[in-house]
Scaffold this motif. Structure first.
Motif: not given
Length: 308
Positions: A52-54, A102-104, A107-108
């Protein structure tokens, strides 16, 4: 002269309407269970895992621009929504196959794709699948433990009949809240679990206030017909119950309007919970006592009613 929200001599026949209330409650709970079974809950990243990115966007950049930038990355389900002001966005990316690496990586890649459109990163969260599963289990345990502890408390404070009625009303409120979230597909996250536990506490507090008056009346009026006694107890506490609910709702509505997207689900859950909790305290918990017939003591105590 003091303001009276409810007249002191109010005498509404709540017990006489109990069958109608029971039918409504059964339909409400059945619908909630049916919705949960067929539609499930819109679990948030807290439970499913993901990213999640705000962000605060550059002027002129909106949802469509971010959707175009992220859509070609092959990250699966990507949800983008305005988050308060028009230039505040919340981006949710589904959990990626693989471990935390994989999640990181996802995100990148997402940040690299939107960097040119972002004025400020305000919040970034990555929740792995293991943590998400653990949080689901912890949430279930928390709700079950809270209901169990409330049952024990009511059981010791009152007779067992009161405990059973209180827990039935409590389950009614929790299931109705879960049904609302399933119907509207609102995000169900840790904040929502906190709201459900808050509803449980509020609902049982309302119920205990009425139960206290019922117990006092049972001790004082040992020969009064039980339906009349229960109606009297509800009516005597009605002003307190409704005023408490109303003032709480005013605060929650303000929280929903001005609190922003972060706590909107929490606010909706509490608003609905206060309404359904007040209803269940009056028209579910107390009328159920009529079926379980709590112990009323010896008939010889009728003199207390005469002297009153």
């Amino acid at each position: 002269m003091a303001f009276r929200f409810i007249p002191d001599d109010v005498n509404l026949d709540f017990i006489g309407k109990r069958k109608l209330a029971f039918v409504f409650s059964i339909l409400l709970v059945a619908a909630s269970i049916g919705l949960f079974a067929t539609r499930g809950l819109n679990l948030g990243i807290d439970f499913l895992g993901g990213t999640m990115i705000e962000v605060k966007t550059e002027d002129g950049k909106g949802v469509s621009d971010f959707r175009d930038a992220l859509g070609s990355l092959g990250l699966g389900d990507v949800q983008i929504q305005e988050f308060g002001a028009a230039n505040d966005l919340l981006i949710r990316i589904q959990r990626q196959p693989g471990d935390d690496v994989a999640q990181q990586d996802a995100l990148n890649r997402a940040q690299a794709a939107i960097d040119g459109m972002v004025a400020e990163y305000r919040r970034t969260e990555v929740v792995g699948p293991t943590v998400g599963n653990e949080l689901q289990e912890a949430a279930i345990y928390a709700i079950c433990f809270a209901i169990g502890a409330i049952l024990i408390y009511i059981w010791f404070r009152f007779e067992w009949q009161f405990g059973v009625c209180a827990v039935i009303a409590l389950l009614h409120d929790v299931l109705a809240t879960i049904g609302l979230f399933s119907l509207l597909q609102l995000e169900f996250n840790l904040a929502t679990v906190a709201a459900v536990l808050t509803i449980a506490g509020y609902s049982i507090n309302d119920t205990v206030v009425v139960f206290d008056r019922v117990r006092e009346s049972i001790r004082k009026y040992k020969t009064m017909p039980l339906p009349q006694l229960l109606n009297q107890a509800i009516n005597q506490t009605l002003s307190r119950t409704l005023m408490t609910s109303l003032t709480t709702l005013i605060a929650l509505v303000a929280l929903f309007i001005f609190g922003g997207e972060v706590i909107s689900g929490f606010s909706i859950a509490l608003i609905w919970g206060i309404v359904v909790g007040t209803y269940s305290s009056i028209l579910v918990a107390v009328p159920l006592l009529l079926s379980l017939q709590p112990h009323r003591g010896e008939e010889a105590g009728a003199s207390a009613e005469v002297s009153a």
